[in-house]
Write an enzyme that holds these catalytic residues in place. Structure first.
Site, PDB file in Angstrom:
ATOM      1  CG  ASN A   1     -15.035  71.034  -7.914  1.00 55.14           C
ATOM      2  OD1 ASN A   1     -15.444  70.064  -7.275  1.00 55.14           O
ATOM      3  ND2 ASN A   1     -14.922  72.238  -7.392  1.00 55.14           N
TER       4      ASN A   1
ATOM      5  CG  HIS B   1     -11.471  75.135   0.578  1.00 53.89           C
ATOM      6  ND1 HIS B   1     -10.714  74.747  -0.516  1.00 53.89           N
ATOM      7  CD2 HIS B   1     -12.669  75.501   0.088  1.00 53.89           C
ATOM      8  CE1 HIS B   1     -11.443  74.892  -1.621  1.00 53.89           C
ATOM      9  NE2 HIS B   1     -12.631  75.345  -1.281  1.00 53.89           N
TER      10      HIS B   1
ATOM     11  CG  HIS C   1     -17.659  70.514  -3.680  1.00 57.24           C
ATOM     12  ND1 HIS C   1     -17.162  70.609  -4.966  1.00 57.24           N
ATOM     13  CD2 HIS C   1     -18.677  71.403  -3.602  1.00 57.24           C
ATOM     14  CE1 HIS C   1     -17.857  71.530  -5.622  1.00 57.24           C
ATOM     15  NE2 HIS C   1     -18.775  72.024  -4.832  1.00 57.24           N
ATOM     16  CG  LEU C   2     -18.208  63.516  -1.037  1.00 55.85           C
ATOM     17  CD1 LEU C   2     -18.610  62.055  -1.280  1.00 55.85           C
ATOM     18  CD2 LEU C   2     -18.485  63.898   0.408  1.00 55.85           C
ATOM     19  NE  ARG C   3     -12.962  70.249  -1.342  1.00 55.42           N
ATOM     20  CZ  ARG C   3     -13.523  71.193  -2.067  1.00 55.42           C
ATOM     21  NH1 ARG C   3     -13.879  70.958  -3.328  1.00 55.42           N
ATOM     22  NH2 ARG C   3     -13.749  72.388  -1.570  1.00 55.42           N
TER      23      ARG C   3
ATOM     24  CE  LYS D   1     -21.191  72.616 -11.154  1.00 52.08           C
ATOM     25  NZ  LYS D   1     -21.468  72.745  -9.735  1.00 52.08           N
TER      26      LYS D   1
ATOM     27  CG  ASP E   1     -21.639  74.437  -3.071  1.00 53.79           C
ATOM     28  OD1 ASP E   1     -20.852  73.558  -3.472  1.00 53.79           O
ATOM     29  OD2 ASP E   1     -21.522  75.639  -3.365  1.00 53.79           O
TER      30      ASP E   1
ATOM     31  CG  LEU F   1     -17.008  81.993  -5.424  1.00 50.76           C
ATOM     32  CD1 LEU F   1     -15.798  81.699  -6.301  1.00 50.76           C
ATOM     33  CD2 LEU F   1     -17.557  83.394  -5.720  1.00 50.76           C
TER      34      LEU F   1
ATOM     35  CG  HIS G   1     -20.852  77.655 -10.599  1.00 47.24           C
ATOM     36  ND1 HIS G   1     -20.407  77.414  -9.319  1.00 47.24           N
ATOM     37  CD2 HIS G   1     -20.740  78.996 -10.783  1.00 47.24           C
ATOM     38  CE1 HIS G   1     -20.051  78.560  -8.755  1.00 47.24           C
ATOM     39  NE2 HIS G   1     -20.236  79.536  -9.623  1.00 47.24           N
TER      40      HIS G   1
ATOM     41  CG  HIS H   1     -23.932  71.174  -5.195  1.00 53.03           C
ATOM     42  ND1 HIS H   1     -24.017  71.925  -6.342  1.00 53.03           N
ATOM     43  CD2 HIS H   1     -22.648  71.313  -4.770  1.00 53.03           C
ATOM     44  CE1 HIS H   1     -22.846  72.492  -6.592  1.00 53.03           C
ATOM     45  NE2 HIS H   1     -21.996  72.126  -5.640  1.00 53.03           N
TER      46      HIS H   1
ATOM     47  CB  ALA I   1     -14.770  80.185  -3.022  1.00 54.19           C
TER      48      ALA I   1
ATOM     49  CG  HIS J   1     -24.395  76.677  -5.898  1.00 52.56           C
ATOM     50  ND1 HIS J   1     -24.375  77.540  -6.958  1.00 52.56           N
ATOM     51  CD2 HIS J   1     -23.385  75.797  -6.107  1.00 52.56           C
ATOM     52  CE1 HIS J   1     -23.392  77.204  -7.762  1.00 52.56           C
ATOM     53  NE2 HIS J   1     -22.774  76.145  -7.278  1.00 52.56           N
TER      54      HIS J   1
HETATM   55  O1  DOR Z   1     -17.614  78.046  -2.769  1.00 51.82           O
HETATM   56  C1  DOR Z   1     -17.446  77.154  -3.600  1.00 51.82           C
HETATM   57  N1  DOR Z   1     -16.565  76.154  -3.384  1.00 51.82           N
HETATM   58  N2  DOR Z   1     -18.131  77.202  -4.738  1.00 51.82           N
HETATM   59  C2  DOR Z   1     -17.878  76.364  -5.743  1.00 51.82           C
HETATM   60  O2  DOR Z   1     -18.524  76.497  -6.764  1.00 51.82           O
HETATM   61  C3  DOR Z   1     -16.807  75.351  -5.635  1.00 51.82           C
HETATM   62  C4  DOR Z   1     -16.537  75.022  -4.242  1.00 51.82           C
HETATM   63  C5  DOR Z   1     -15.248  74.238  -4.032  1.00 51.82           C
HETATM   64  O3  DOR Z   1     -15.054  73.242  -4.727  1.00 51.82           O
HETATM   65  O4  DOR Z   1     -14.482  74.587  -3.129  1.00 51.82           O
HETATM   66 ZN    ZN Z   2     -20.328  73.295  -5.431  1.00 54.29          ZN
END
Ligand code: DOR
Ligand code: ZN
Length: 344
Positions: A42, A252, A16-18, A100, A248, A220, A137, A14, A264, A175
């Site tokens: 996302n 940011h 997030h690579l942006r 997802k 996860d 989150l 999620h 899991h 988050a 998560h």
């Molecule tokens: O804390 C989080 N950040 N939870 C998520 O479900 C999404 C993620 C994000 O993409 O920043």
């Molecule tokens: Zn996530």
């Protein structure tokens, strides 16, 4: 000689690579630690079709450092309008390996998510038939439900019924953060798995709120009470084969987290293995770490395990206060702390 632990190379189930500049800044951290990673869809706009996911995969590969042998495992973002035929096409061609489910407005980038799970039952039936995993999620979004209860209420209101309706659907409860989720997964059959993040093994909600509000501990689902953290540590180190590593990591920019309405997400990719192995060491469960990090995930997804190995050594490593990710300043998980294990 310091103590060492050599295991098959782990994967992150899991991540997030942006995209764009930030992708170039963060992808190398994940590629350094892991052979493969499940990449969340996302983005803005979200990755809702085969062509979009395929183009995103190409951008990830282009962002990797020279010589890196990292494989992104892509996912499709489900909406109320997802077409079962598109799901089948993308899975059959290998463009994505899972889909997802974000309940609409549950978290970052979930505005286009699913408003009622019944809207996607035809998609889920197709996924069940073709053996494609659903990544969830697991939080309700009802404003009447306290944010600390949203995961437990999701189990009661949604997950129990879903599992009853689709007994052969492979589900990853992602998560997980609560005793209730740990109990649910432990008591489930072969089709139900879970990922656990480093932060939910290390911190409880005090880390966010005692002595001042600490935005870098906010993600989150939000960290819960200590008894939940203890339940997660117990499950992660129990040897349960349906529980595996999923960081996860959710980078940011520092200023977007240190804000009146902070984002988050915790950026844990740079020291994820160091963070996890410390937990297994503290719990006297180093013998269970390889299964959690490198074996259980591939088994659940029906993929081969990695043939190469990594070595962790029991020696201190200090996590920097901040990291410059290709021009974006990000505060990593464990910023300023010294961890007792490092990647050799
Ligand atoms: O804390 C989080 N950040 N939870 C998520 O479900 C999404 C993620 C994000 O993409 O920043
Ligand atoms: Zn996530």
């Amino acid at each position: 000689m310091s103590e060492t632990l050599t295991i098959r190379r782990p994967d992150d189930w899991h991540t997030h690579l942006r995209d764009n500049d930030l992708l170039k800044g963060v992808a190398p951290f994940t590629a350094r630690q892991f052979a493969r990673a499940i990449v969340m869809p996302n983005l803005s706009p979200p990755m809702t079709d085969v062509a979009g996911v395929s183009a995103y995969r190409d951008r990830i590969i282009a962002a990797l450092p020279e010589g890196s042998d990292f494989t992104p495992l892509m996912t499709l973002y489900l909406t109320d309008d997802t077409d079962p035929a598109e799901v089948e096409r993308g899975f059959a061609s290998g463009t994505f390996v899972a889909a997802k489910l974000y309940p609409a407005h549950a978290t970052t980038g979930s505005a286009h998510g699913v408003t009622d799970i019944r809207n996607i039952y035809p998609v889920l039936e197709k996924m069940q038939a073709i053996g494609m995993p659903l990544l969830i999620h697991g939080e309700v979004t009802d404003n009447h439900v306290d944010i600390f209860d949203r995961e437990a209420v999701f189990i009661e209101r949604t997950l129990v019924q879903l599992v009853a309706d689709m007994p052969a659907l492979k589900i990853v409860f992602e998560h997980i953060t609560t005793q209730e989720a740990a109990d649910f997964v432990e008591g489930s059959g072969e089709t139900i798995a879970a990922t656990i993040t480093p932060q939910h093994l290390h911190i409880n909600r005090n880390a966010m709120l005692v002595g001042g509000i600490r935005p870098h501990a906010f993600c989150l689902p939000v960290a819960k009470r200590e008894k939940h953290r203890q339940a997660l540590r117990k499950l992660a180190t129990s040897g349960c084969t349906r529980v595996f590593l999923g960081t996860d990591t959710a980078p940011h920019a520092k200023d977007l987290k240190e804000s009146a309405c902070g984002c988050a997400g915790i950026f844990n990719a740079p020291f994820a293995l160091e963070s996890y192995v410390t937990v297994f060491d503290d719990e006297g469960a180093l013998d269970k770490f390889e299964a959690f990090a490198s074996l259980n995930g591939p088994a659940f997804y029906g993929m081969p395990v990695n043939e190469t190995t990594i070595t962790l050594e029991k020696a201190p490593v200090t996590v920097p206060d901040k990291i410059d990710a290709n021009g974006t300043i990000i505060v990593p998980f464990h910023a300023g702390e010294t961890l007792r294990w490092r990647l050799a």
